[in-house]
Write a protein that holds these residues in place. Structure first.
Motif, PDB file in Angstrom:
ATOM      1  N   UNK A   1       0.846  -1.191   0.000  1.00 25.76           N
ATOM      2  CA  UNK A   1       0.000   0.000   0.000  1.00 25.76           C
ATOM      3  C   UNK A   1       0.888   1.251   0.000  1.00 25.76           C
ATOM      4  N   UNK A   2       0.570   2.189  -0.882  1.00 23.29           N
ATOM      5  CA  UNK A   2       1.319   3.447  -0.911  1.00 23.29           C
ATOM      6  C   UNK A   2       0.756   4.387   0.157  1.00 23.29           C
ATOM      7  N   UNK A   3       1.415   5.499   0.360  1.00 28.24           N
ATOM      8  CA  UNK A   3       0.990   6.469   1.368  1.00 28.24           C
ATOM      9  C   UNK A   3      -0.247   7.205   0.866  1.00 28.24           C
ATOM     10  N   UNK A   4      -1.286   7.232   1.706  1.00 30.60           N
ATOM     11  CA  UNK A   4      -2.534   7.941   1.396  1.00 30.60           C
ATOM     12  C   UNK A   4      -2.519   9.248   2.165  1.00 30.60           C
ATOM     13  N   UNK A   5      -2.827  10.360   1.480  1.00 28.40           N
ATOM     14  CA  UNK A   5      -2.879  11.625   2.200  1.00 28.40           C
ATOM     15  C   UNK A   5      -4.269  12.239   2.096  1.00 28.40           C
ATOM     16  N   UNK A   6      -4.635  12.998   3.147  1.00 36.70           N
ATOM     17  CA  UNK A   6      -5.938  13.665   3.204  1.00 36.70           C
ATOM     18  C   UNK A   6      -5.785  14.924   4.048  1.00 36.70           C
ATOM     19  N   UNK A   7      -6.792  15.801   3.948  1.00 38.36           N
ATOM     20  CA  UNK A   7      -6.754  17.058   4.694  1.00 38.36           C
ATOM     21  C   UNK A   7      -8.058  17.218   5.453  1.00 38.36           C
ATOM     22  N   UNK A   8      -7.958  17.811   6.646  1.00 39.73           N
ATOM     23  CA  UNK A   8      -9.140  18.092   7.452  1.00 39.73           C
ATOM     24  C   UNK A   8      -9.028  19.482   8.043  1.00 39.73           C
ATOM     25  N   UNK A   9     -10.164  20.192   8.112  1.00 41.77           N
ATOM     26  CA  UNK A   9     -10.157  21.545   8.665  1.00 41.77           C
ATOM     27  C   UNK A   9     -11.268  21.696   9.698  1.00 41.77           C
ATOM     28  N   UNK A  10     -11.027  22.579  10.678  1.00 36.37           N
ATOM     29  CA  UNK A  10     -12.035  22.923  11.682  1.00 36.37           C
ATOM     30  C   UNK A  10     -11.635  24.270  12.256  1.00 36.37           C
ATOM     31  N   UNK A  11     -12.528  25.256  12.171  1.00 38.17           N
ATOM     32  CA  UNK A  11     -12.228  26.638  12.581  1.00 38.17           C
ATOM     33  C   UNK A  11     -10.953  27.103  11.871  1.00 38.17           C
ATOM     34  N   UNK A  12      -9.902  27.421  12.595  1.00 35.54           N
ATOM     35  CA  UNK A  12      -8.659  27.884  11.961  1.00 35.54           C
ATOM     36  C   UNK A  12      -7.622  26.772  11.863  1.00 35.54           C
ATOM     37  N   UNK A  85      -9.255   7.163   5.576  1.00 37.16           N
ATOM     38  CA  UNK A  85      -9.772   5.794   5.675  1.00 37.16           C
ATOM     39  C   UNK A  85     -10.751   5.490   4.550  1.00 37.16           C
ATOM     40  N   UNK A  86     -11.515   6.500   4.116  1.00 35.44           N
ATOM     41  CA  UNK A  86     -12.437   6.306   2.991  1.00 35.44           C
ATOM     42  C   UNK A  86     -11.655   6.124   1.691  1.00 35.44           C
ATOM     43  N   UNK A  87     -10.532   6.845   1.547  1.00 32.23           N
ATOM     44  CA  UNK A  87      -9.685   6.658   0.357  1.00 32.23           C
ATOM     45  C   UNK A  87      -9.120   5.241   0.320  1.00 32.23           C
ATOM     46  N   UNK A  88      -8.825   4.683   1.483  1.00 31.79           N
ATOM     47  CA  UNK A  88      -8.277   3.323   1.561  1.00 31.79           C
ATOM     48  C   UNK A  88      -9.369   2.300   1.240  1.00 31.79           C
ATOM     49  N   UNK A  89     -10.541   2.453   1.889  1.00 33.64           N
ATOM     50  CA  UNK A  89     -11.647   1.504   1.707  1.00 33.64           C
ATOM     51  C   UNK A  89     -12.953   2.279   1.573  1.00 33.64           C
ATOM     52  N   UNK A  90     -13.496   2.322   0.354  1.00 32.58           N
ATOM     53  CA  UNK A  90     -14.719   3.096   0.050  1.00 32.58           C
ATOM     54  C   UNK A  90     -15.936   2.570   0.816  1.00 32.58           C
ATOM     55  N   UNK A  91     -15.933   1.282   1.200  1.00 33.99           N
ATOM     56  CA  UNK A  91     -17.087   0.699   1.878  1.00 33.99           C
ATOM     57  C   UNK A  91     -17.236   1.147   3.332  1.00 33.99           C
ATOM     58  N   UNK A  92     -16.222   1.807   3.864  1.00 34.98           N
ATOM     59  CA  UNK A  92     -16.312   2.287   5.243  1.00 34.98           C
ATOM     60  C   UNK A  92     -17.012   3.644   5.345  1.00 34.98           C
ATOM     61  N   UNK A  93     -17.309   4.271   4.198  1.00 33.84           N
ATOM     62  CA  UNK A  93     -17.892   5.613   4.201  1.00 33.84           C
ATOM     63  C   UNK A  93     -19.265   5.692   4.891  1.00 33.84           C
TER      64      UNK A  93
END
Length: 128
Positions: A1-12, A85-93
């Motif tokens: 498995x290659x490295x999966x990256x994602x971004x999350x934001x909340x307030x600042x 985690x959704x990028x890794x496994x779409x069924x967990x969404x």
């Protein structure tokens, strides 16, 4: 498995997450999870999506956290982990969405207006 990256934001707060296969290590700004988030509540918030899918010991997570306060950072990180985690496994969404981890909280601080001490508070009104 290659490295999966994602971004999350909340307030600042902005959390950039890099997920790879491993033993469950979470590194935030080159510090351990328990070292960065000292309270149990914040540690719980961060690990919620991993515990829901029971994959807490399957992935190593490297995080760059920036801006905001500790609560905002923890919630931004939770969103970023859920998206990865959704990028890794779409069924967990559906499970993550039902728990509310896939929704970006849109609430932001309201700006201060001129002629007022705060965003909504007014100076004391004097009739005479």
């Amino acid at each position: 498995m290659e490295v999966i990256n994602a971004i999350g934001r909340r307030k600042a707060a902005v959390a950039r997450v890099y997920v790879s296969e491993g033993k469950g290590q979470i590194t935030i700004n080159k510090k351990e999870l328990k070292e960065y988030f000292t309270t149990g509540t914040l540690q719980y918030i961060v690990t919620q999506p991993l515990n829901l899918l029971e994959v807490a010991d399957k992935y190593d997570i490297k995080v760059n956290l920036d801006g905001g306060g500790v609560k905002g950072q923890a919630e931004a990180l939770r969103l970023a982990i859920a998206r990865a985690l959704v990028k890794i496994d779409e069924e967990s969404k559906p499970a993550l969405r039902a728990a509310g981890f896939m929704t970006r909280d849109p609430r932001e601080v309201e700006r201060k207006k001129p002629g007022q001490p705060k965003a909504r508070k007014r100076f004391q009104f004097s009739k005479r």
